[in-house]
Enzyme design. Sequence first.
Site, mmCIF file in Angstrom:
data_model
loop_
_atom_site.group_PDB
_atom_site.id
_atom_site.type_symbol
_atom_site.label_atom_id
_atom_site.label_comp_id
_atom_site.label_asym_id
_atom_site.label_seq_id
_atom_site.Cartn_x
_atom_site.Cartn_y
_atom_site.Cartn_z
ATOM 1 N N ASN A 97 10.077 8.865 0.378
ATOM 2 C CA ASN A 97 9.727 7.693 1.177
ATOM 3 C C ASN A 97 10.803 6.638 0.919
ATOM 4 O O ASN A 97 10.772 5.935 -0.092
ATOM 5 C CB ASN A 97 8.336 7.203 0.740
ATOM 6 C CG ASN A 97 7.866 6.011 1.542
ATOM 7 O OD1 ASN A 97 8.632 5.441 2.321
ATOM 8 N ND2 ASN A 97 6.618 5.631 1.345
ATOM 9 N N ARG A 114 9.216 10.635 4.948
ATOM 10 C CA ARG A 114 8.435 9.705 5.743
ATOM 11 C C ARG A 114 9.405 8.941 6.657
ATOM 12 O O ARG A 114 10.377 8.351 6.175
ATOM 13 C CB ARG A 114 7.715 8.711 4.834
ATOM 14 C CG ARG A 114 6.989 7.666 5.637
ATOM 15 C CD ARG A 114 6.356 6.638 4.739
ATOM 16 N NE ARG A 114 5.650 5.680 5.561
ATOM 17 C CZ ARG A 114 5.560 4.394 5.290
ATOM 18 N NH1 ARG A 114 6.126 3.898 4.200
ATOM 19 N NH2 ARG A 114 4.903 3.591 6.086
ATOM 20 N N HIS A 169 1.050 3.648 9.989
ATOM 21 C CA HIS A 169 0.117 4.211 8.992
ATOM 22 C C HIS A 169 -0.538 5.494 9.506
ATOM 23 O O HIS A 169 -1.611 5.866 9.058
ATOM 24 C CB HIS A 169 -1.029 3.233 8.646
ATOM 25 C CG HIS A 169 -0.618 1.998 7.916
ATOM 26 N ND1 HIS A 169 -1.253 0.797 8.097
ATOM 27 C CD2 HIS A 169 0.339 1.784 6.989
ATOM 28 C CE1 HIS A 169 -0.707 -0.131 7.321
ATOM 29 N NE2 HIS A 169 0.275 0.455 6.646
ATOM 30 N N ARG A 176 1.366 -10.731 6.574
ATOM 31 C CA ARG A 176 1.542 -10.764 8.044
ATOM 32 C C ARG A 176 0.316 -11.378 8.707
ATOM 33 O O ARG A 176 -0.820 -11.147 8.282
ATOM 34 C CB ARG A 176 1.750 -9.356 8.602
ATOM 35 C CG ARG A 176 2.988 -8.683 8.083
ATOM 36 C CD ARG A 176 3.237 -7.351 8.801
ATOM 37 N NE ARG A 176 4.100 -6.513 8.002
ATOM 38 C CZ ARG A 176 3.808 -5.268 7.618
ATOM 39 N NH1 ARG A 176 2.684 -4.691 8.007
ATOM 40 N NH2 ARG A 176 4.648 -4.597 6.867
ATOM 41 N N ASP A 201 -2.292 -11.010 -2.840
ATOM 42 C CA ASP A 201 -3.027 -9.943 -3.515
ATOM 43 C C ASP A 201 -4.527 -10.249 -3.448
ATOM 44 O O ASP A 201 -4.974 -11.291 -3.936
ATOM 45 C CB ASP A 201 -2.548 -9.848 -4.968
ATOM 46 C CG ASP A 201 -3.072 -8.593 -5.647
ATOM 47 O OD1 ASP A 201 -4.236 -8.224 -5.413
ATOM 48 O OD2 ASP A 201 -2.296 -7.990 -6.407
ATOM 49 N N GLY A 221 -9.151 -1.538 0.644
ATOM 50 C CA GLY A 221 -10.286 -0.753 1.140
ATOM 51 C C GLY A 221 -10.927 0.100 0.066
ATOM 52 O O GLY A 221 -12.148 0.261 0.022
ATOM 53 N N ASN A 278 -10.740 -0.507 -3.268
ATOM 54 C CA ASN A 278 -11.104 -1.224 -4.501
ATOM 55 C C ASN A 278 -11.907 -2.500 -4.331
ATOM 56 O O ASN A 278 -12.564 -2.935 -5.280
ATOM 57 C CB ASN A 278 -9.825 -1.582 -5.271
ATOM 58 C CG ASN A 278 -9.058 -0.357 -5.706
ATOM 59 O OD1 ASN A 278 -9.570 0.447 -6.479
ATOM 60 N ND2 ASN A 278 -7.869 -0.190 -5.180
ATOM 61 N N GLU A 298 -0.965 9.713 1.288
ATOM 62 C CA GLU A 298 0.056 9.965 2.313
ATOM 63 C C GLU A 298 1.054 11.030 1.855
ATOM 64 O O GLU A 298 1.534 11.816 2.664
ATOM 65 C CB GLU A 298 0.764 8.654 2.664
ATOM 66 C CG GLU A 298 -0.183 7.723 3.409
ATOM 67 C CD GLU A 298 0.304 6.286 3.511
ATOM 68 O OE1 GLU A 298 0.941 5.971 4.514
ATOM 69 O OE2 GLU A 298 0.044 5.492 2.595
HETATM 70 P P1 AMP Z 1 -1.524 -0.699 -0.993
HETATM 71 O O1 AMP Z 1 -0.576 -1.294 0.007
HETATM 72 O O2 AMP Z 1 -2.443 0.323 -0.400
HETATM 73 O O3 AMP Z 1 -0.847 -0.215 -2.245
HETATM 74 O O4 AMP Z 1 -2.485 -1.899 -1.432
HETATM 75 C C1 AMP Z 1 -1.992 -2.943 -2.228
HETATM 76 C C2 AMP Z 1 -2.977 -4.081 -2.227
HETATM 77 O O5 AMP Z 1 -4.284 -3.623 -2.607
HETATM 78 C C3 AMP Z 1 -2.665 -5.166 -3.240
HETATM 79 O O6 AMP Z 1 -1.782 -6.105 -2.715
HETATM 80 C C4 AMP Z 1 -4.020 -5.779 -3.487
HETATM 81 O O7 AMP Z 1 -4.224 -6.823 -2.562
HETATM 82 C C5 AMP Z 1 -5.004 -4.699 -3.179
HETATM 83 N N1 AMP Z 1 -5.746 -4.237 -4.357
HETATM 84 C C6 AMP Z 1 -5.375 -3.313 -5.261
HETATM 85 N N2 AMP Z 1 -6.323 -3.180 -6.210
HETATM 86 C C7 AMP Z 1 -7.322 -4.039 -5.900
HETATM 87 C C8 AMP Z 1 -8.579 -4.388 -6.475
HETATM 88 N N3 AMP Z 1 -9.022 -3.804 -7.609
HETATM 89 N N4 AMP Z 1 -9.332 -5.327 -5.859
HETATM 90 C C9 AMP Z 1 -8.903 -5.915 -4.736
HETATM 91 N N5 AMP Z 1 -7.738 -5.625 -4.136
HETATM 92 C C10 AMP Z 1 -6.955 -4.718 -4.711
#
Ligand code: AMP
Length: 417
Positions: free
Chosen positions: A10, A92, A181, A242, A283, A345, A347, A397
Site C-alpha cells: 500500500n 492497492r 474504500h 475532511r 482523533d 466504527g 472501537n 483490506e
Molecule cells: P483508521 O483510519 O481505520 O485506522 O481509523 C483511525 C481512527 O480511528 C483514529 O483517528 C481514531 O479517531 C479512531 N479510533 C481508533 N481507536 C479508537 C477508540 N478506541 N475509540 C474511538 N476512536 C478510535
Amino acid sequence: MRGTRVLVLNSGSSSVKYQLLDMADHSRPAAGIVERIGERTSYLRHTPAGGTPREREEAVDGHGAALEAVAAELARDGLGLDSPELAAIGHRVVHGGRRFTAPTLVDDEVLAEIERLVPVAPLHNPANLAGIRTALGLAPGLPQVAVFDTAFHTTMPEYAARYAIDPAVADAHRVRRYGFHGTSHAYVSRRTAELLGREPSEVNVIVLHLGNGASASAVAGGRCVDTSMGLTPLEGLVMGTRSGDIDPAVVFHLARVAGMSVDEIDTLLNKRSGLLGLCGDNDMREVLRRMDSGAGDAGGAGDAESAASAKLAFDVYVHRLRKYIGAYFAVLGRVDAVAFTAGVGENAAPVRRAAVAGLEGLGPVVDPELNEARGGGPRLISPASARVAVAVVPTDEELEIATQTYALVTGATARPG
Ligand code: AMP
C-alpha cells in the site's frame, strides 16, 4: 508449483505499508511500514511473525528506495521477493476510474491507464504507480496485481454515479461519483452476510467505514448500489480532517468574499475540516475524552468550552452519519444489517449508539451491553429481536487484496466483490 504467499503493498504519498500473507492458512509471516518518505528521518519498522520488530530511522528518498528497504528486510528473514513461496504482489491502487471493475494483472497498458487517472487522484495514483514500477523492477518475473479502491463501486447505477451537471463537461473531465474504500466495503459486506449465516447475494447491508477517512455504502445482494464518497474522498460523511458534504457554493463564496485561492480552499476542506476543524482534534478518542471530562463539575471554564466544542463536533459527525443511514434505507428498500467498521466504527461505542438511537422505526436497534463489550472478531450488537441486525465487523483490506490477487493469479474464481 507456484507458492501460496502474497505480498500486499500500500504505497501512500509519503509511506509504504506492507504485509506478507500466506493464503494456505491466512497467516502473516511479516508486516511493516516505511513512513515519512522523502524526509531526512524516514522511519522503518519491520515485524516478522512471532519476532521482535526491527525499527530504524534513516533517510529514504523515494518509493524506490522504500521498496528496496522492504525487500531487504524481507530477505533477512528468508522471505525475499525471489522466494519460491511468493505467488504475487498485490498493490492497492486508489483510483481505477470506470475501466477497472476488478483486480487486474499489471502490464504496460494498465500502468498507462492508471497514469491517465492521475488528474482525478493527484495525491494517490502517482504514489501507487511509483510503488508498482519499483516492484516490477525488483521482481520482474513475479505477477503483480492492481486492486482498486474504486472497483467495488463500479456496479453503482448510472443515476447514483452521475452528478446533475452538464454531461459534456462531466465526461470530458471524468467528473462522476467513483467512491473509495471499496476493498473494505466489499470485505465487510461479505463478512456481515457470513455473520448472519446467509449468502451475500441474499443480503442487503449498509456498511459504515468510519476511520480517519469515512464512507458509507449501500450494498444490495453483494453489489454496491450507492456510496458516500464521490469524485474524490472528500464527499459524504464528516471525517477526521475532511468536511464531507458541503454546498459547493461555499467554495465560490470563500474565493470571492474571503479571497482564498483554490489550493487554500482545497487544504481547508481536506486537511483542516471535519472533527479537526470543528474542535481541534481529529482523533475520535480525544473527542470522546473531552466530552466526558466536561460532564463533571470539576473542570473550569476552559474545560467546559473544550467539552462543548468536542460535543458539537461529535453531534455534527453523528447527524451526518444518521442522514446517510436513513438515505440508504430508502435506496435499498429492505435492509438486513447495518455494519460498523474501521478505527471509529470498530472501537467507538458512543458513536455506534448515537448513530442508531431512535431508528427503531426503521428496524436497527443497539443492545447497550453488547455495544460496550469489546471483542476481536465480527459480532452482532443488536438484540435478537431487532428487525435489522447491527454488527461490528473489523475490516481487513490487506486480506481482501491478497485474496483477490491470489484468486486472479491462480485462476480461481474470485469471490464476489
Ligand atoms: P483508521 O483510519 O481505520 O485506522 O481509523 C483511525 C481512527 O480511528 C483514529 O483517528 C481514531 O479517531 C479512531 N479510533 C481508533 N481507536 C479508537 C477508540 N478506541 N475509540 C474511538 N476512536 C478510535
